[in-house]
Design an enzyme around this catalytic site. Structure first.
Site, PDB file in Angstrom:
ATOM      1  N   SER A 101       0.873  -1.333   0.007  1.00  0.00           N
ATOM      2  CA  SER A 101      -0.186   0.052   0.055  1.00  0.00           C
ATOM      3  C   SER A 101       0.916   1.274   0.024  1.00  0.00           C
ATOM      4  CB  SER A 101      -0.767   0.007   1.296  1.00  0.00           C
ATOM      5  OG  SER A 101      -2.097   0.738   0.964  1.00  0.00           O
ATOM      6  N   ASP A 220     -10.401  -4.354  -4.107  1.00  0.00           N
ATOM      7  CA  ASP A 220      -9.612  -3.330  -3.441  1.00  0.00           C
ATOM      8  C   ASP A 220     -10.626  -1.960  -3.253  1.00  0.00           C
ATOM      9  OD1 ASP A 220      -8.112  -1.209  -2.161  1.00  0.00           O
ATOM     10  OD2 ASP A 220      -6.395  -2.087  -3.358  1.00  0.00           O
ATOM     11  N   HIS A 276      -7.826  -5.259  -0.617  1.00  0.00           N
ATOM     12  CA  HIS A 276      -6.640  -4.468  -0.219  1.00  0.00           C
ATOM     13  C   HIS A 276      -5.659  -5.150   0.249  1.00  0.00           C
ATOM     14  CE1 HIS A 276      -4.129  -0.943  -0.560  1.00  0.00           C
ATOM     15  NE2 HIS A 276      -4.100  -0.599   0.747  1.00  0.00           N
TER      16      HIS A 276
END
Ligand SMILES: *[C@@H]1O[C@H](CO)[C@@H](O)[C@H](O)[C@H]1NC(C)=O
Ligand SMILES: *[C@@H]1O[C@H](CO)[C@@H](O)[C@H](O)[C@H]1NC(C)=O
Ligand SMILES: *[C@@H]1O[C@H](CO)[C@@H](O)[C@H](O)[C@H]1NC(C)=O
Ligand SMILES: *[C@@H]1O[C@H](CO)[C@@H](O)[C@H](O)[C@H]1NC(C)=O
Length: 294
Positions: A101, A220, A276
């Protein structure tokens, strides 16, 4: 008679050369927003990569972890990691980066901005907001979230917020592009978006990667849009569709070398099932581990 005594060393070297993992470079893991190396998530993730690959790996902390991941500007975060990788004896011959991320922007900051650091070979990016995001991820209920909320509700492109809220450094609002280009302090620089301020060193360094693995997660809901993991983005002024990486100006005009890398067959655009950065063990073996082994 020195020669015979060298023989054992010589054959030992041959034995080591025959073990695949022994010639691999080490890797580092850079966690995401609200993460911390001592927490179960990044800790397990790093250990699992080590277990599967048989290679040395390190989760490198940015400052104090959770707090700094939210409130320290990204260029400073990248600077701290730059200092660490430069000092680590283990990384002297080069290393690979696995980003989670927001950690991907820290990683790219290290690749592009770090003067005198060891070379980065492979960059495996899981859910990275490479072309920015159009909304700040929900914080949750922790105490620090009151501060985050307050900052988000004020002018996101003001100097104050830019200097005190890490994600504001890659918040790219399609309906405020001129302001973003003028005031956003991190991503426009990292992506060489400002015509008068392009730095060819960033491009040179980024395009010297051996492999750039861009992993996008189908479900996501944190990255808006999720295509940012591939350098895809919303067109200026609209939130209703995304343009694929190859049709962005960053790619076409090759601001940071993404096109150069792609044309050399060194960019892997990977799409996996999952939320995610929730990668399954089998996808990890398929899309991450091979790039950590020699
Ligand atoms: C971390 O790994 C341990 C053992 O390998 C496991 O028991 C635990 O559930 C894992 N935690 C997370 C958050 O994945
Ligand atoms: C990694 O391997 C060690 C030793 O076999 C084991 O104890 C540990 O639980 C493994 N960790 C993960 C996250 O799989
Ligand atoms: C470009 O970036 C490099 C690496 O950070 C830096 O050393 C150099 O001074 C920069 N050049 C310009 C013109 O800003
Ligand atoms: C997206 O919105 C713009 C204006 O806001 C409109 O012109 C365009 O047709 C829309 N595109 C799609 C694919 O809906």
């Amino acid at each position: 008679m020195a020669a015979p005594s060298l023989m054992p060393f010589f054959s030992l070297a041959l034995v080591f050369a025959a073990i695949p993992g022994s010639l691999s470079l080490p890797f580092i893991v850079l966690h995401g927003l609200g993460g911390q190396c001592s927490h179960q998530g990044p800790k397990n993730f790093t250990q699992l990569l080590i277990n599967y690959s048989g290679v040395e790996g390190y989760c490198l902390e940015v400052g104090n972890g959770v707090w700094d991941s939210w409130f320290m500007p990204l260029e400073k975060q990248a600077g701290l990691i730059c200092d660490k990788v430069t000092e680590m004896e283990e990384l002297k011959k080069g290393y690979n980066i696995v980003g989670l991320s927001q950690g991907n922007l820290v990683g790219r900051g290290v690749i592009e901005l770090c003067d005198g650091g060891p070379p980065v070979k492979n960059f495996v990016s899981l859910g990275g907001p490479h072309a920015g995001i159009a909304s700040v991820p929900l914080c949750g209920t922790a105490i620090l979230c009151h501060l985050v909320d307050k900052l988000i509700k004020s002018d996101i492109y003001s100097d104050y917020v830019q200097d005190h809220l890490a994600p504001s450094g890659y918040l790219k609002l399609p309906n405020a592009i001129p302001k973003y280009l003028e005031k956003c302090k991190f991503l426009p620089k990292l992506n060489n978006e400002r015509p008068q301020a392009r730095n060819s060193t960033y491009k040179e360094r980024f395009s010297s990667l051996q492999n750039l693995v861009l992993i996008m997660f189908e479900q996501d809901a944190i990255l808006v849009p999720k295509e940012t993991s591939w350098f895809g983005q919303y067109p200026d002024g609209a939130f209703n569709s995304t343009i694929p990486p190859q049709q962005t100006k960053l790619y076409i005009e090759d601001w940071i070398g993404l096109k150069t890398l792609d044309e050399a067959g060194r960019v892997k655009y990977i799409r996996v099932d999952g939320e995610h950065i929730k990668i399954s063990n089998s996808d990890m073996r398929k899309y991450v581990i091979p790039y950590l082994q020699g």
